[in-house]
Write a protein that holds these residues in place. Structure first.
Motif, mmCIF file in Angstrom:
data_model
loop_
_atom_site.group_PDB
_atom_site.id
_atom_site.type_symbol
_atom_site.label_atom_id
_atom_site.label_comp_id
_atom_site.label_asym_id
_atom_site.label_seq_id
_atom_site.Cartn_x
_atom_site.Cartn_y
_atom_site.Cartn_z
ATOM 1 N N ARG A 1 11.305 38.752 24.582
ATOM 2 C CA ARG A 1 12.393 37.798 24.816
ATOM 3 C C ARG A 1 12.254 37.145 26.176
ATOM 4 O O ARG A 1 12.592 35.976 26.366
ATOM 5 C CB ARG A 1 13.753 38.506 24.718
ATOM 6 C CG ARG A 1 14.194 38.806 23.307
ATOM 7 C CD ARG A 1 15.709 39.010 23.236
ATOM 8 N NE ARG A 1 16.156 40.105 24.086
ATOM 9 C CZ ARG A 1 16.240 41.364 23.686
ATOM 10 N NH1 ARG A 1 15.909 41.691 22.447
ATOM 11 N NH2 ARG A 1 16.678 42.294 24.499
ATOM 12 N N ALA A 2 11.751 37.917 27.157
ATOM 13 C CA ALA A 2 11.612 37.376 28.505
ATOM 14 C C ALA A 2 10.556 36.272 28.580
ATOM 15 O O ALA A 2 10.691 35.319 29.350
ATOM 16 C CB ALA A 2 11.263 38.500 29.487
ATOM 17 N N THR A 3 9.509 36.389 27.781
ATOM 18 C CA THR A 3 8.441 35.387 27.839
ATOM 19 C C THR A 3 8.629 34.258 26.839
ATOM 20 O O THR A 3 7.945 33.236 26.918
ATOM 21 C CB THR A 3 7.076 36.043 27.575
ATOM 22 O OG1 THR A 3 7.093 36.670 26.283
ATOM 23 C CG2 THR A 3 6.737 37.066 28.638
ATOM 24 N N ALA A 4 9.571 34.411 25.903
ATOM 25 C CA ALA A 4 9.745 33.406 24.846
ATOM 26 C C ALA A 4 9.956 31.990 25.379
ATOM 27 O O ALA A 4 9.345 31.038 24.882
ATOM 28 C CB ALA A 4 10.895 33.817 23.923
ATOM 29 N N PRO A 5 10.823 31.774 26.419
ATOM 30 C CA PRO A 5 11.011 30.408 26.911
ATOM 31 C C PRO A 5 9.756 29.814 27.541
ATOM 32 O O PRO A 5 9.656 28.586 27.659
ATOM 33 C CB PRO A 5 12.124 30.564 27.971
ATOM 34 C CG PRO A 5 12.823 31.822 27.604
ATOM 35 C CD PRO A 5 11.753 32.718 27.070
ATOM 36 N N HIS A 6 8.807 30.642 27.943
ATOM 37 C CA HIS A 6 7.551 30.148 28.511
ATOM 38 C C HIS A 6 6.548 29.823 27.407
ATOM 39 O O HIS A 6 5.796 28.862 27.487
ATOM 40 C CB HIS A 6 6.927 31.199 29.443
ATOM 41 C CG HIS A 6 7.873 31.759 30.461
ATOM 42 N ND1 HIS A 6 7.867 31.367 31.784
ATOM 43 C CD2 HIS A 6 8.854 32.676 30.353
ATOM 44 C CE1 HIS A 6 8.814 32.038 32.442
ATOM 45 N NE2 HIS A 6 9.409 32.843 31.594
ATOM 46 N N VAL A 7 6.538 30.687 26.389
ATOM 47 C CA VAL A 7 5.505 30.593 25.360
ATOM 48 C C VAL A 7 5.757 29.445 24.393
ATOM 49 O O VAL A 7 4.848 28.683 24.065
ATOM 50 C CB VAL A 7 5.406 31.926 24.587
ATOM 51 C CG1 VAL A 7 4.442 31.810 23.412
ATOM 52 C CG2 VAL A 7 4.978 33.044 25.528
ATOM 53 N N LEU A 8 6.995 29.315 23.923
ATOM 54 C CA LEU A 8 7.273 28.327 22.880
ATOM 55 C C LEU A 8 6.942 26.891 23.304
ATOM 56 O O LEU A 8 6.369 26.148 22.503
ATOM 57 C CB LEU A 8 8.727 28.430 22.433
ATOM 58 C CG LEU A 8 9.051 27.622 21.167
ATOM 59 C CD1 LEU A 8 8.202 28.089 20.001
ATOM 60 C CD2 LEU A 8 10.533 27.726 20.829
#
Length: 408
Positions: A139-146
């Motif tokens: 969840r922490a990396t989701a805003p970076h990855v998407l």
């Protein structure tokens, strides 16, 4: 108009997914807005409203700074190199497991033992009550990855089905555990393994593949031990009554195999594949996979469902570059000739990702005999040149599984 609507829906899915995960910033922004529009004409009201506006603005600025700091502290870059399969032994539970590396397509973990079990053993399915949710680390990396995954692509947050157990060999009936998920969950879990994360301050590199795909012994984890969404990939090869194979060309919008030739039907398992036309749950894994494969085939080729005579399972693999996601392969026999369905085309949303439908002659029996002597599939004389040159990973793996099945 169709393309505009699909693009609008893709953007809405993307915006909503990020908004849900960054809601504190949105709440702060709403506080600023409400403070600005509720300033009353009275002196006391003005003072109170101004104070509320200033507090809301300060909170909003703080959240924006934290968000910017969090987004800028790491670099996310795509890994172009092949999956380093030599460094990751297969799971000990996989019989006769080996890696199949196909240059410029990808790497798959395959097991002849699992392929045989898939065809011979009965597997029932159980769908988890709760849908898959990203664990805290993802969840922490989701805003970076998407944003990286969505750049230049049309992605939709549609419903999909993931998997938690493998169809391993054994005696008697066994249960396969499935779970409902969303496509963006897959993008922010399995597809994270296509990236390298670098801390800008320390220069330290983090390889998600080693952290997410291996156990304490350094082996690839089983699906049961995985924390990823592990969305089920499904592909089938459809043959007409005059012995021709249907191939589907992929457009440049396709995320997995752009501009390559794909199987007759290829995509992801969806919740609608779990039930039959009457809404009753399908009991076995083979029935669920068959429904998904035939659905994808009809959508991507435009062929009517009543032209399908039957579909059998041929193989299983895990696509390593895509977070070791599970892939299943089938062989579909049609009740029509190539002449009767020539000129068909993809339907609905598939028109964005599939460009055309072609027919090809291939001798699966001859190819299977060559493969059983140890010849790599790309070097097999019976493999048609067009597949050797522009065949996608699912197509090549599907042909390999079908050829070996025909000569079993």
């Amino acid at each position: 108009m169709f393309k505009l609507l699909r693009r609008t829906r893709s953007k809405a899915d993307y915006t909503w997914f990020l908004a849900v995960r960054e809601w504190p910033v949105l709440v702060s922004a709403l506080g600023v807005l409400l403070g600005a529009v509720t300033i009353l004409p009275s002196a006391v009201g003005v003072v109170i409203s101004v104070i509320a506006l200033l507090l809301g603005s300060a909170t909003f600025v703080r959240d924006l700074r934290n968000l910017r700091r969090r987004w800028s502290s790491h670099d996310f870059s795509l890994i172009a190199a092949p999956f380093p399969h030599e460094a990751f032994p297969p799971p000990a539970a996989y019989p006769d497991a080996e890696y199949c590396y196909l240059p410029n397509r990808g790497t798959a973990l395959i097991s002849d033992g699992i392929d045989g079990s898939l065809r011979e053993r009965r597997f029932t399915v159980r769908v988890a009550d709760e849908p898959y949710r990203l664990p805290p680390i993802l969840r922490a990396t989701a805003p970076h990855v998407l944003p990286i995954r969505a750049r230049g692509r049309l992605l939709f947050n549609g419903p999909v089905v993931g998997m938690r157990t493998e169809p391993l060999p054994g005696v008697g009936e066994a249960e396969i555990q499935l779970h409902r998920a969303r496509y963006f969950d897959f993008q922010c879990s399995n597809e994270l393994c296509t990236m390298r994360i670098t801390n800008r301050e320390t220069g330290e590199d983090l390889d998600p593949r080693r952290r997410l795909l291996t156990d304490t012994s350094g082996r690839i984890v089983t699906l049961a031990a995985s924390v990823l969404s592990d969305v089920v990939g499904i592909s089938t090869l459809a043959f007409t009554t005059d012995g021709l194979l249907l191939l589907v060309g992929q457009s440049d919008r396709n995320t997995a195999s752009p501009l390559l030739q794909a199987p007759s039907g290829s995509g992801s398992l969806e919740p609608r594949d779990l039930t039959d036309a009457d809404g009753e749950a399908r009991e076995t894994l083979a029935d669920v996979l068959r429904a998904g494969m035939e659905r994808e085939f009809c959508e991507e080729t435009g062929v009517r469902p009543d032209a399908i005579a039957g579909t059998e399972m041929t193989g299983f693999a895990r696509w390593m570059e895509r977070g070791a996601k599970p892939e299943f392969f089938g062989l579909t026999e049609l009740s029509v000739s190539s002449t009767e369905i020539r000129g068909t085309a993809p339907r609905g949303a598939e028109r964005l990702y599939s460009s055309d439908v072609t027919f090809l002659e291939i001798d699966l029996a001859a190819l299977g005999a060559e493969l059983r002597t140890g010849t790599p599939i790309l070097e097999a004389p019976s493999l048609p040149t067009v597949i050797r040159e522009v065949g996608s990973l699912p197509l090549l793996l599907g042909i390999r599984a079908a050829a070996r099945h025909r000569t079993a």
